[in-house]
Structure formats: structure tokens, C-alpha cells
Design an enzyme around this catalytic site. Structure first.
Site, short mmCIF file in Angstrom:
data_model
loop_
_atom_site.label_atom_id
_atom_site.label_comp_id
_atom_site.label_asym_id
_atom_site.label_seq_id
_atom_site.Cartn_x
_atom_site.Cartn_y
_atom_site.Cartn_z
N SER A 1 53.67 34.11 13.40
CA SER A 1 53.28 33.00 12.55
C SER A 1 53.04 33.43 11.09
O SER A 1 52.97 32.58 10.21
CB SER A 1 52.00 32.36 13.09
OG SER A 1 50.94 33.31 13.08
N LYS B 1 47.57 35.33 4.07
CA LYS B 1 47.99 34.24 4.98
C LYS B 1 46.99 33.10 4.90
O LYS B 1 45.77 33.34 4.85
CB LYS B 1 48.08 34.80 6.40
CG LYS B 1 48.56 33.82 7.45
CD LYS B 1 48.62 34.52 8.81
CE LYS B 1 49.16 33.63 9.91
NZ LYS B 1 49.25 34.34 11.21
N SER C 1 52.07 38.03 15.67
CA SER C 1 52.38 37.31 14.43
C SER C 1 52.44 38.15 13.16
O SER C 1 52.86 37.63 12.13
CB SER C 1 51.39 36.18 14.22
OG SER C 1 51.77 35.10 15.00
N1 GLN Z 1 54.11 33.67 18.74
C1 GLN Z 1 52.82 33.76 19.34
C2 GLN Z 1 52.25 32.40 19.58
O1 GLN Z 1 52.88 31.45 19.21
C3 GLN Z 1 51.92 34.63 18.52
C4 GLN Z 1 51.10 33.91 17.53
C5 GLN Z 1 50.17 34.81 16.77
O2 GLN Z 1 50.17 36.03 16.93
N2 GLN Z 1 49.34 34.22 15.93
O3 GLN Z 1 51.21 32.27 20.15
#
Ligand code: GLN
Length: 484
Positions: free
Chosen positions: A148, A73, A172
Site C-alpha cells: 500500500s 506515507k 506494504s
Molecule cells: N497487501 C496487504 C494487504 O492488503 C498488505 C498491506 C500492508 O502491508 N499495509 O493487506
């Protein structure tokens, strides 16, 4: 899959270079549509593969991940390679060093194919917040891939890399894995060093692994876990329970290559008397019916095999989303202060930061400001303790918890992007785990009538990650059984 590829490599049925080329071809053919990679490191990948082929020719002992094509990532630092965090503010930023986990994987002989697309600074649940464009769901190109770690899940699902390392601050790794029909594992907070992860919310951030099956996740985890002197929150990683133990691993290339988890050691695991907790707060109104049914089918099957199913309650979980969306922006607003265009980042900030990032910096700065600190940040930390205590109590009575990973399957591109609150609700089942620092895994458990993948989430006890993975393998068998 890793094991099979490893065997093919050592038996010289395929060379590491041929394998890398296969994956690079897949990327060339599909990435324009899927947008799973921001940067493709073809040249380096082929050079790394050649080095592995030299080891194979010399018949040297091959580390487990040597020659296996992987991706990372783009919030994780990779020396000499553009690392953007999905943001224009870091466009053209070349990381000067490797994250500790990347270093470990390189010692294993990883063939790095490139950097995966992601929501900007890992802020998002759909992949649509990337300033490099959304990643598309390979099961339905009109739908989101989840976020994400969108590119990581899609790369693995579509055969563009064997495994990918993502990050999970509130879901994410697990949520995109659920949307794309692959496995996503978020270990106990501190299990994998955060050194070299571009920080979002430091008390919640955790690197995780996305792969096609639990065994692959287990192999990669064994290679990246453990104490790192560059991250004081990283943990010595004990083997939690003898009966679930794997062979102790030593992943340095210089030392004995690690061995595959020994199947016979795990085969003494039986569902009989195994206690599975089903938290009633996770089966709520609004949960998609097909998702609910698929998860219930898994629970029922586990029961048939002898597991004790126990109805449990995590009463403070309903506040987890509110707690998360105070603590996370607060920490993010502090972490992102470094992108001032002088020390880091392209300037001016207001031009290069996306809307979601700006929104969270403002929310966080507000929650931390003198007049509101007690009402928001302090209160959220107090409730965080209550949420953690709920889990402590329940995990004293059961071995694992089973829940859906997400309230619905992958939604349409554009469906929620204009409504941040709707988008935040997507995280309802994943954030409590980060708030409490627990290990959890999402794995495929079926498909909807429209052929969209559904994920089931297993939550384990602190530090009992290997036990969680062992149980997950059994559930994997259960799911195969249901689907045949
Ligand atoms: N969807 C969550 C957010 O927008 C999780 C993001 C993540 O785990 N990096 O904060």
C-alpha cells in the site's frame, strides 16, 4: 546518496533550499502523471530548508538527515498537515500532533516535501485502493506501483524524494519497493514506534523505510528506531551482534549528531561460512520464471563467494496468507470503529469508506463474532504461533533467509482489482514475516526482459536488524556484480 548530499550541503556546494527546490520541481513536473503525493508541503519544506541553511552558514554541526528532502506515507500523522490515510473519510483531516517517528526526523532537520499516496487505510497491494486515484509505476505507466505504500516507492524511484517512510502490515513497504526497483525495509515488530500511525492491524503494523540504497535505509533507521514511552510495544533497540555492530547512534538534534555507519567496522563481514537458508515453500508453481531466475542468480553468486546455501522448510508458511486475512481484518474492524463521523471522520461512513475497507470491516466483524471467534480468530492465532515457531527453528540453523519478494513483477493497472483473492495472493511471500514479527528487506536484484524491476527479499532474526542490513549491503554488491 544521503551521505553524498550531506557532504555537498556542508561543503556549501548546494544549499538546502536549492536541494528542496530541485525535488519540488521534480514533483511539479511528474506528480500529475505518477500521483505519488496527496499533499505537497512546498511552503513548509522551503522554510525548513532555510533553517538548515542558517545552521550551515553558522558552520554548526549538521545532523545527518538535516536538509535531506523526504516524504511520508499519508497514514502517518504530521502536525498541521492534512493526513488522509488515502481515504475520503479523512479528507481535510489535519493531524493535531506528529507521530513519534516524524518527531524524531524533525529533530534531525528533515525537509518534508509532502505526504505520499497510499491504498486506503493501507489496505491493498497495488495502490489502486487509494480514494485519491492510483499511483503509476514509473517503469511502465500502464502498470501498478505496488501497495500500500505506493506513493512512497514511486516518489523515491522517480526522484521526487530521497527517502520515504511507509508502513508494512503484510508487505506494504517491501512489495511496492520490489515493483519500483528501490529498497524497502520492514524492521522487527516494535523497532520503530507506532505512535501516530493510523492503525490498520496493531499486532502486524510496522513503519518501514524506502530509499534508493541500503546505506540510506540504515541511516534513516538509526534515527527513528528505539523505545518510545508512547508505544508500549516499542522496543529498546539492542545492537545484535558485535561483529556487525555500527557506532551507537544518538539522533537528538540537541545531542551530538549521529555518525554514519562506519564502513571499516562492517568490512570484517565475509560470506565465508555465512549460512543462507532458502525456504523451498517460496519457490512454488506459479512463481514468475524471470523472478525465480533473478533470485536464484543472487543465491548462486552468494554461494560462489563462500556462503553456505541451505535448503530449509517452513511448512506452515502455506497458511500464513489465510492467517493474515483473518487476523488483519479482525484488528482492522476494531481499529476502524472510531471513524463514526462523530469522533473522527466525515459522515456517513457508508459513503466515505471505499469497497475494500468495507469488505475488511465486514470480514473482521464476522471472524470476531461470538459464534465464529473460536473457529476463525482463535484458530488463526494458534496457527500464527506455529508459523513463528517454524521461523524460530530455521533461523537457529541459518543467518538469513532469501526469497523472492513477490510472485511476479508489477502487473497491469486494473488487472486484479476486481478479484480480491487474486490481489491477496500477491502478499504470499511478504505476510509470513509480519505474522512472525521478523525484520525483512526487499532490494532490487534485476529486471525482466520488459525492463520491470525484480525484488529479492532477505529475512533476518528478531532484533538482528543491523546484521540484516549489513548482509543486504553485501548482497547489493553481488547484484551490482551480476548486472555489470
Ligand atoms: N497487501 C496487504 C494487504 O492488503 C498488505 C498491506 C500492508 O502491508 N499495509 O493487506
Amino acid at each position: 546518496m544521503i551521505k553524498e548530499l550531506h557532504e555537498k550541503l556542508i561543503k556549501k556546494q548546494i544549499s538546502a533550499k536549492e536541494l528542496a527546490k530541485q525535488y519540488l520541481d521534480n514533483i511539479k513536473n511528474k506528480n500529475q502523471i505518477l500521483n505519488a503525493f496527496i499533499t505537497i508541503t512546498e511552503q513548509q519544506a522551503l522554510e525548513q530548508a532555510e533553517k538548515i541553511d542558517e545552521l550551515i552558514v553558522r558552520e554548526e554541526k549538521l545532523p545527518v538527515l538535516a536538509g535531506i528532502p523526504a516524504s511520508i506515507k499519508d497514514v502517518i500523522m504530521t502536525e498541521g498537515i492534512q493526513t488522509t490515510a488515502g481515504s475520503q473519510i479523512l479528507k481535510n483531516y489535519v493531524a493535531p500532533y506528529d507521530a513519534s517517528l516524524v518527531k524524531k526526523l524533525k529533530e534531525q532537520g528533515m525537509v518534508l516535501l509532502g505526504k505520499n499516496n497510499c491504498d486506503e487505510f493501507a489496505m491493498g497491494g497495488s495502490g489502486e485502493n487509494s480514494s485519491f486515484g492510483p499511483t503509476k509505476n514509473p517503469y511502465d505507466l500502464t502498470r501498478v506501483s505496488g501497495g500500500s505504500s505506493s506513493g512512497s516507492a514511486v516518489a523515491v524511484a522517480a526522484g521526487l524524494s530521497v527517502y520515504s517512510i511507509g508502513t508494512d502490515t503484510g508487505g506494504s513497504v517491501r512489495q511496492p519497493a520490489a515493483f519500483c526497483g528501490v529498497v524497502g525495509f520492514k524492521p522487527t515488530y516494535g523497532a520503530i514506534s507506532r505512535y501516530g500511525l493510523i492503525a490498520m492491524a496493531s499486532s502486524l503494523d510496522q513503519a518501514g523505510i524506502i530509499a534508493k540504497c541500503i546505506e540510506d535505509v540504515e541511516i534513516v533507521f538509526d534515527c527513528v528506531k528505539g523505545k518510545d514511552r508512547l508505544d508500549s510495544t516499542s522496543l529498546e533497540f539492542p545492537i545484535s551482534n558485535e561483529s556487525f555492530a555500527f557506532i551507537p547512534q544518538n539522533c537528538g538534534m540537541s545531542a551530538e549528531p549521529p555518525q554514519f555507519p562506519n564502513k571499516s567496522q562492517n568490512s570484517n563481514f565475509k560470506f565465508k561460512d555465512f549460512k543462507v537458508g532458502v525456504p523451498r515453500e517460496y519457490f512454488i508453481k506459479g512463481l514468475n520464471k524471470e523472478v525465480e531466475q533473478a533470485v536464484k542468480d543472487v543465491i548462486e553468486k552468494a554461494q560462489e563467494l563462500g556462503a553456505k546455501i541451505i535448503d530449509v522448510s517452513l511448512p506452515n508458511s502455506e497458511y500464513a496468507l489465510a492467517v493474515y486475512y483473518i487476523i488483519m481484518p479482525s484488528e482492522a474492524s476494531a481499529n476502524l470503529a472510531r471513524y463514526d463521523g462523530i469522533r473522527y471522520g466525515n459522515s456517513p461512513r457508508e459513503k466515505y469508506f471505499g469497497d475494500e475497507v468495507k469488505r475488511r470491516i465486514m470480514l473482521g466483524a464476522y471472524a470476531l463474532s461470538a459464534g465464529y471467534y473460536d473457529a476463525y480468530y482463535k484458530k488463526a492465532q494458534q496457527v500464527r504461533t506455529l508459523i513463528r515457531q517454524d521461523f524460530e527453528k530455521v533461523l537457529d540453523q541459518v543467518d538469513i533467509l532469501i526469497t523472492p519478494t513477490t510472485p511476479s513483477p508489477a502487473f497491469k493497472l486494473g488487472e486484479k482489482i476486481a478479484d480480491p483473492l487474486q490481489m491477496y495472493l500477491e502478499d504470499i511471500f511478504t505476510v509470513p514475516v509480519n505474522v512472525a514479527g521478523l525484520p525483512a528487506i526487499s532490494m532490487p536484484c534485476g529486471k525482466t526482459k520488459n525492463n520491470l524491476p525484480i525484488g529479492v527479499q532477505l529475512i533476518g532474526k528478531w532484533l538482528e536488524d543491523s546484521k540484516l542490513l549489513t548482509v543486504a549491503k553485501k548482497i547489493e554488491d553481488v547484484v551490482k556484480y551480476i548486472n555489470n
